[in-house]
Design an enzyme around this catalytic site. Structure first.
Site, PDB file in Angstrom:
ATOM      1  N   CYS A 191      -3.183 -13.783  -2.159  1.00 25.15           N
ATOM      2  CA  CYS A 191      -2.911 -14.362  -0.929  1.00 25.15           C
ATOM      3  C   CYS A 191      -3.069 -15.812  -0.721  1.00 25.15           C
ATOM      4  O   CYS A 191      -3.305 -16.135   0.463  1.00 25.15           O
ATOM      5  CB  CYS A 191      -3.755 -13.394   0.137  1.00 25.15           C
ATOM      6  SG  CYS A 191      -5.307 -13.487   0.092  1.00 25.15           S
TER       7      CYS A 191
ATOM      8  N   ASN B  98     -20.390  -7.631  -6.600  1.00 24.58           N
ATOM      9  CA  ASN B  98     -19.392  -8.628  -6.972  1.00 24.58           C
ATOM     10  C   ASN B  98     -18.257  -8.095  -7.820  1.00 24.58           C
ATOM     11  O   ASN B  98     -18.616  -7.605  -9.226  1.00 24.58           O
ATOM     12  CB  ASN B  98     -20.078  -9.826  -7.592  1.00 24.58           C
ATOM     13  CG  ASN B  98     -19.448 -10.960  -7.819  1.00 24.58           C
ATOM     14  OD1 ASN B  98     -18.215 -10.830  -8.649  1.00 24.58           O
ATOM     15  ND2 ASN B  98     -19.663 -12.237  -7.449  1.00 24.58           N
ATOM     16  N   ALA B  99     -17.099  -8.263  -7.654  1.00 19.86           N
ATOM     17  CA  ALA B  99     -16.031  -7.791  -8.450  1.00 19.86           C
ATOM     18  C   ALA B  99     -16.163  -8.081  -9.794  1.00 19.86           C
ATOM     19  O   ALA B  99     -15.909  -7.231 -10.867  1.00 19.86           O
ATOM     20  CB  ALA B  99     -14.582  -8.290  -7.942  1.00 19.86           C
TER      21      ALA B  99
ATOM     22  N   ARG C 188       0.842  -1.123  -0.073  1.00 16.82           N
ATOM     23  CA  ARG C 188      -0.095   0.118   0.184  1.00 16.82           C
ATOM     24  C   ARG C 188       0.798   1.214   0.067  1.00 16.82           C
ATOM     25  O   ARG C 188       0.558   2.259  -0.672  1.00 16.82           O
ATOM     26  CB  ARG C 188      -0.804   0.010   1.254  1.00 16.82           C
ATOM     27  CG  ARG C 188      -2.329  -0.895   1.218  1.00 16.82           C
ATOM     28  CD  ARG C 188      -3.032  -0.752   2.315  1.00 16.82           C
ATOM     29  NE  ARG C 188      -2.539  -1.136   3.514  1.00 16.82           N
ATOM     30  CZ  ARG C 188      -2.879  -2.189   4.237  1.00 16.82           C
ATOM     31  NH1 ARG C 188      -3.747  -3.311   3.382  1.00 16.82           N
ATOM     32  NH2 ARG C 188      -2.220  -2.570   5.382  1.00 16.82           N
TER      33      ARG C 188
ATOM     34  N   ASP D  78      -7.066  -7.033  -5.253  1.00 19.31           N
ATOM     35  CA  ASP D  78      -6.714  -7.578  -4.154  1.00 19.31           C
ATOM     36  C   ASP D  78      -7.893  -8.728  -3.450  1.00 19.31           C
ATOM     37  O   ASP D  78      -8.487  -8.378  -2.577  1.00 19.31           O
ATOM     38  CB  ASP D  78      -6.094  -6.683  -2.983  1.00 19.31           C
ATOM     39  CG  ASP D  78      -5.766  -7.101  -1.805  1.00 19.31           C
ATOM     40  OD1 ASP D  78      -5.233  -8.557  -1.914  1.00 19.31           O
ATOM     41  OD2 ASP D  78      -5.438  -6.504  -0.617  1.00 19.31           O
TER      42      ASP D  78
ATOM     43  N   ASP E 215     -16.607  -3.756  -3.314  1.00 19.76           N
ATOM     44  CA  ASP E 215     -16.448  -4.895  -2.462  1.00 19.76           C
ATOM     45  C   ASP E 215     -17.742  -5.424  -2.108  1.00 19.76           C
ATOM     46  O   ASP E 215     -18.715  -4.662  -2.347  1.00 19.76           O
ATOM     47  CB  ASP E 215     -15.952  -4.436  -1.071  1.00 19.76           C
ATOM     48  CG  ASP E 215     -15.131  -5.471  -0.450  1.00 19.76           C
ATOM     49  OD1 ASP E 215     -13.836  -5.708  -0.380  1.00 19.76           O
ATOM     50  OD2 ASP E 215     -15.691  -6.367   0.392  1.00 19.76           O
TER      51      ASP E 215
HETATM   52  C1  LIG Z   1      -7.791  -9.080   0.993  1.00 20.45           C
HETATM   53  S1  LIG Z   1      -9.239  -8.376   1.258  1.00 20.45           S
HETATM   54  C2  LIG Z   1      -8.604  -6.890   0.384  1.00 20.45           C
HETATM   55  C3  LIG Z   1      -7.977  -5.930   1.527  1.00 20.45           C
HETATM   56  C4  LIG Z   1      -7.753  -4.526   0.907  1.00 20.45           C
HETATM   57  N1  LIG Z   1      -7.108  -4.479  -0.310  1.00 20.45           N
HETATM   58  C5  LIG Z   1      -6.809  -3.935   2.012  1.00 20.45           C
HETATM   59  O1  LIG Z   1      -5.660  -3.372   1.843  1.00 20.45           O
HETATM   60  O2  LIG Z   1      -7.448  -3.535   3.049  1.00 20.45           O
HETATM   61  C6  LIG Z   1     -10.435  -9.020   0.083  1.00 20.45           C
HETATM   62  C7  LIG Z   1     -11.643  -8.141  -0.076  1.00 20.45           C
HETATM   63  O3  LIG Z   1     -12.294  -9.046  -0.795  1.00 20.45           O
HETATM   64  C8  LIG Z   1     -13.782  -8.748  -0.582  1.00 20.45           C
HETATM   65  N2  LIG Z   1     -14.499  -9.987  -1.704  1.00 20.45           N
HETATM   66  C9  LIG Z   1     -14.508 -11.301  -1.592  1.00 20.45           C
HETATM   67  N3  LIG Z   1     -14.978 -11.628  -2.758  1.00 20.45           N
HETATM   68  C10 LIG Z   1     -15.590 -10.737  -3.484  1.00 20.45           C
HETATM   69  C11 LIG Z   1     -16.331 -10.649  -4.539  1.00 20.45           C
HETATM   70  N4  LIG Z   1     -16.609 -11.664  -5.256  1.00 20.45           N
HETATM   71  N5  LIG Z   1     -16.371  -9.261  -5.083  1.00 20.45           N
HETATM   72  C12 LIG Z   1     -16.038  -8.124  -4.408  1.00 20.45           C
HETATM   73  N6  LIG Z   1     -15.361  -8.221  -3.394  1.00 20.45           N
HETATM   74  C13 LIG Z   1     -14.997  -9.572  -2.596  1.00 20.45           C
HETATM   75  C14 LIG Z   1     -13.909  -9.068   0.880  1.00 20.45           C
HETATM   76  O4  LIG Z   1     -15.018  -8.660   1.261  1.00 20.45           O
HETATM   77  C15 LIG Z   1     -12.547  -8.542   1.391  1.00 20.45           C
HETATM   78  O5  LIG Z   1     -13.053  -7.208   1.773  1.00 20.45           O
END
Ligand SMILES: C[S@@+](CC[C@H](N)C(=O)[O-])C[C@H]1O[C@@H](n2cnc3c(N)ncnc32)[C@H](O)[C@@H]1O
Length: 385
Positions: free
Chosen positions: A329, A270-271, A203, A291, A241
């Site tokens: 990850c 959904n991403a 970051r 991410d 998110d």
């Molecule tokens: C590893 S975390 C991201 C951390 C963030 N980049 C940070 O620096 O704090 C992954 C995120 O992906 C979200 N997530 C999981 N599946 C998803 C999807 N299909 N679409 C969008 N968001 C999703 C989760 O809610 C979570 O907040």
């Protein structure tokens, strides 16, 4: 007398390769394993009788704590926590950092994150759980006021232990942390341990690549980690998110950093779907950050995870004009395999990608033995083919 368990890994010993979690399946004298109380100390030997390590019995595995024949008592736990903390302080960490990272700190199955004077504790080892009081006392002696336990999720289930969550000491459940020039509100009733500390360096690195006026898409933005760092540098940010709760905090974090409201937008969705819609609408961004959560929890799900990463990266590459920052990850995904996948996904999106930088997890999550390296973060310069 300490029970001796014999393992047959064939060829190299898994312990010598650094895998300090021994599943029951690998133990030859299973009856002896089953006869030991969970949480009791066991010694692990090779088939030929060579001492390999000492650890605690858990319902489905042995967690090796040390490669020496030493006492695994309260003093051991206390000394290892203090040593792990000193290591971070020597590295220059000050208020907020991962204080203990499981086997890397010879505390296999214990994770402690420190956020100012609050700590979160995750325990995946019944031997350590039995000495939870010592963990609490040691943290208090290190100046921690409030301690929140979050022993839940995949690792806890895998170990065959019930989920435990709640306050162990003090009353605070939120705080504001400083990361470089950015401030973040962290609460301890969300997912993981409040904040993804492992991405700290990546970051901070992002700020180097952001120019005033950049349009940035932060996919899977959680509480706005990358988004805030980009906005601080003058970017306009769109974050996506699935979690409404995380996005609410992301907005609070933007306000906390005095980012004007018209400089950001957070979309709950959904991403994959959101990115597809952006492509259909002909949208593009200077910088795209991906991410996602771990798509591969184990080797079994590796194939489908790789398909997921490929699709996500292809969509991200299509939307990115200049820079793609992409992370995985998933521990089973090897760094080289991830690089190859991302480059291929970019080609499929008709983008020529150059790796500018390869990052991993922050050094308060030390990479030591097998299984401790999991985070991959690529910074790629992209251009139209
Ligand atoms: C590893 S975390 C991201 C951390 C963030 N980049 C940070 O620096 O704090 C992954 C995120 O992906 C979200 N997530 C999981 N599946 C998803 C999807 N299909 N679409 C969008 N968001 C999703 C989760 O809610 C979570 O907040």
């Amino acid at each position: 007398m300490t029970i001796k368990l014999y393992v047959d890994f064939g060829g190299y010993s898994a312990i010598e390769k650094g895998n300090l979690i021994i599943p029951r399946d690998n133990i030859l004298n299973k009856k002896d394993f089953d006869s030991v109380e969970i949480g009791d100390v066991v010694d692990v030997y090779s088939k030929r009788g060579k001492f390999l390590g000492r650890g605690f019995k858990n319902p489905r595995e042995v967690r090796i704590m040390t490669l020496r024949k030493e006492e695994l008592d309260e003093n051991y736990i206390k000394e290892k926590i203090i040593k792990a903390n000193e290591y971070r302080l020597k590295l220059g960490f000050k208020d907020t950092y991962r204080m203990v990272y499981t086997q890397s700190d010879w505390l296999n199955g214990l994770v402690i994150d420190k956020y100012n004077d609050i700590a979160t504790v995750q325990i995946f080892n019944y031997g350590i759980e039995k000495m939870k009081d010592v963990v609490v006392e040691t943290l208090q002696n290190l100046g921690i006021d409030s301690i929140y336990e979050k022993s839940s999720g995949r690792n806890r289930k895998r170990a065959g232990l019930p989920e435990v969550e709640g306050i162990l000491a003090g009353e605070k459940t939120e705080t504001i942390i400083q990361e470089g020039n950015a401030k973040f509100k962290v609460t301890f009733d969300g997912q993981k341990t409040g904040f993804f500390l492992d991405q700290r360096e990546n970051r901070l690195e992002l700020e180097r690549f952001i120019k005033e006026g950049d349009r940035v898409l932060d996919v899977c933005c959680y509480t706005g980690g990358f988004s805030v760092h980009a906005a601080i540098r003058g970017a306009e940010v769109v974050g996506v998110d699935l979690s409404k709760k995380a996005l609410k905090l992301a907005e609070e974090n933007m306000e906390l950093n005095n980012i004007p409201k018209d400089k950001y937008e957070f979309i709950e969705g959904n991403a994959f779907k959101v990115m597809e819609e952006f492509i259909e609408d002909g949208k593009n961004f200077d910088v795209v950050i991906l991410d996602p959560p771990a798509f591969a929890q184990s080797k079994k799900s590796l194939k489908s995870a790789m398909r997921g990463y490929h699709m996500l990266n292809r969509l991200g590459a299509k939307l990115a004009d200049r820079l793609l920052v992409t992370c995985s990850c998933s521990q089973p995904v090897e760094p080289d395999a991830f690089k190859a996948l991302v480059i291929d996904a970019c080609l499929k999106a008709k983008k020529w990608a150059k790796i500018i930088k390869y990052g991993s997890q922050s050094p308060d999550h030390p990479i030591t033995s097998k299984g401790t390296e999991y985070l991959k973060c690529l910074f790629l310069s992209v251009e139209e083919i």
